[in-house]
Design an enzyme around this catalytic site. Sequence first.
Site, PDB file in Angstrom:
ATOM      1  N   ALA A  75       0.765  -1.244   0.000  1.00 57.08           N
ATOM      2  CA  ALA A  75       0.000   0.000   0.000  1.00 57.08           C
ATOM      3  C   ALA A  75       0.799   1.299   0.000  1.00 57.08           C
ATOM      4  CB  ALA A  75      -0.951   0.009   1.198  1.00 57.08           C
ATOM      5  N   PRO A  95       3.005   4.505  -0.868  1.00 61.27           N
ATOM      6  CA  PRO A  95       2.863   5.476   0.224  1.00 61.27           C
ATOM      7  C   PRO A  95       1.421   5.779   0.628  1.00 61.27           C
ATOM      8  CG  PRO A  95       3.272   6.632  -1.815  1.00 61.27           C
ATOM      9  CD  PRO A  95       3.369   5.166  -2.140  1.00 61.27           C
ATOM     10  N   GLY A  96       0.429   5.279  -0.124  1.00 65.66           N
ATOM     11  CA  GLY A  96      -0.954   5.465   0.313  1.00 65.66           C
ATOM     12  C   GLY A  96      -1.912   5.955  -0.748  1.00 65.66           C
ATOM     13  N   GLY A  97      -1.456   6.103  -1.983  1.00 66.07           N
ATOM     14  CA  GLY A  97      -2.341   6.598  -3.034  1.00 66.07           C
ATOM     15  C   GLY A  97      -3.559   5.720  -3.251  1.00 66.07           C
ATOM     16  N   LYS A  98      -3.333   4.429  -3.382  1.00 67.92           N
ATOM     17  CA  LYS A  98      -4.458   3.534  -3.643  1.00 67.92           C
ATOM     18  C   LYS A  98      -5.307   3.326  -2.384  1.00 67.92           C
ATOM     19  CE  LYS A  98      -1.997   1.518  -7.491  1.00 67.92           C
ATOM     20  NZ  LYS A  98      -0.933   2.556  -7.400  1.00 67.92           N
ATOM     21  N   GLU A 134       1.951  -2.746   4.362  1.00 68.63           N
ATOM     22  CA  GLU A 134       3.242  -2.426   3.731  1.00 68.63           C
ATOM     23  C   GLU A 134       4.330  -3.193   4.454  1.00 68.63           C
ATOM     24  OE1 GLU A 134       6.329  -1.513   1.730  1.00 68.63           O
ATOM     25  OE2 GLU A 134       4.368  -0.831   1.018  1.00 68.63           O
ATOM     26  N   ARG A 178       8.441   2.555   5.183  1.00 71.60           N
ATOM     27  CA  ARG A 178       7.364   3.003   4.300  1.00 71.60           C
ATOM     28  C   ARG A 178       5.995   2.855   4.968  1.00 71.60           C
ATOM     29  NH1 ARG A 178       7.835   3.399  -1.159  1.00 71.60           N
ATOM     30  NH2 ARG A 178       6.121   1.963  -1.599  1.00 71.60           N
ATOM     31  N   ASP A 225      -1.042  -3.886  -5.962  1.00 70.77           N
ATOM     32  CA  ASP A 225      -0.215  -3.146  -6.910  1.00 70.77           C
ATOM     33  C   ASP A 225       1.211  -3.626  -6.680  1.00 70.77           C
ATOM     34  OD1 ASP A 225       0.066  -1.062  -8.925  1.00 70.77           O
ATOM     35  OD2 ASP A 225       1.130   0.071  -7.403  1.00 70.77           O
ATOM     36  N   CYS A 272       3.009  -0.810 -12.405  1.00 72.57           N
ATOM     37  CA  CYS A 272       3.330   0.410 -13.149  1.00 72.57           C
ATOM     38  C   CYS A 272       4.435   0.102 -14.157  1.00 72.57           C
ATOM     39  CB  CYS A 272       3.732   1.543 -12.203  1.00 72.57           C
ATOM     40  SG  CYS A 272       5.148   1.169 -11.144  1.00 72.57           S
TER      41      CYS A 272
END
Length: 443
Positions: free
Chosen positions: A100, A102-105, A123, A128, A168, A221
């Site tokens: 997860a 840094p926290g965007g999703k 995480e 992190r 991700d 990504c």
Amino acid sequence: MELPKEFIKKYQELLGHEAQPFLESFDKTAISAFRTNPLKEEQIVFDAPIPDTPWGHYGKISGKSVEHVTGLVYSQEPAAQMVGQVASPKSDMKVLDLAAAPGGKTTHLLSYLNNTGLLVSNEISTKRSKILAENVERFGARNVIVTNESAERLAKVFPSYFDLIVFDGPCSGEGMFRKDPDAMTYWHAGYPNELANLQKSILAEAITMLAPGGELVYSTCTWAPEENEGVVSWLLESFDNLELTPIKPINGMTNSEIIPGTVRMYPHRFKGEGQFIAKFKNLRSEPNKPKTKSKKLSKTTSSALTKTQVDLWNRFSSEHLTTELVGSYETFGDNLYLLPEGLPDLSKVRIARNGLHLGTFKKNRFEPSFALGVALKPSEVVQNIEINIEQFKIYVSGNQVLLDQNYINGWYQVVINGNGLGFAKVVGNQLKNYYPKGLRFQY
């Protein structure tokens, strides 16, 4: 941008006539974007919305801005925003964001959940995970546990548990070359295969945590087929309970020619960076059976509130809150937390954020936390003090603020532009500084 020669050759072969515009896109400026936070009470109308997204906008937001500090916005590049949108969890779901930071999703998933259900945001990196917990707190989450664990250890605690898992995966990062050129220093021809194997080992554990009928969203990504379609093929071959759910392409997504129903995002076709997404459904109607019979876990370090603590919390909440916070109230030492209901025993799990920290019990009193003052909407608090931008600059630097009048002494939610910035004590015309030392900065 000087791309690795093997990378250029690889995508010339894969993309054919599209290779030239694809490779030329790396010489263009990386695209910045952000999302607004629907959990916040006071919203701002921003320009340049990203097409077909509920909260996305093109543009940059300063980390020192009021909007960022109060959690009204979260910076996230456009392609990455598509992962949360494909996942789109529904209210009251139990959700796992497996990698997860840094926290965007995670914050995107929170926007859909609207403080209902449960989100376990995990995480494996301790450093992190702390950044992740900070971003979750700023967003105003009430229903999140941030864990710092391997997928293998989580799987022992959450068998057949989650309605939705978002993974991700750690990847070769080709889609980030333009945004982060340093990512190229790690890349070599065999790197995608190395990362694909790592992803498979994590996914094998993740599958065991899917509830019957649950969904898995897998993303990277990168554009490497070894990781993307290769991992999707491996999942479908290895787990007969998984069915691919076709994703409808939106906003520059392209259907994969290798596995239709999965999607790719390319910077020469879309105003953003690179992404691959696939979605699966668990067809199993019965919970997965544990691999081995698990031993009964020991009692957690949390405990029920004493009568004195209940009285102190009830007194504070009745005097200062206009809403009832729903969940499980537990103490860890002298600290009071609100945890989502229905959690299994977490005594064997490393935790970076144990639900919403409500505050601390001290001798004959309860002191509210910064996190509580950020999570609550001003309409949910009895006493607020709205500060202006000049007072905001003083406050975030760690100094007390002089107010333009005297107030009744006590705890107030600090508010700027209609959103909370923690609790602070007021004495006369002085707003004492309770902004966390680790977050302070000079404006």
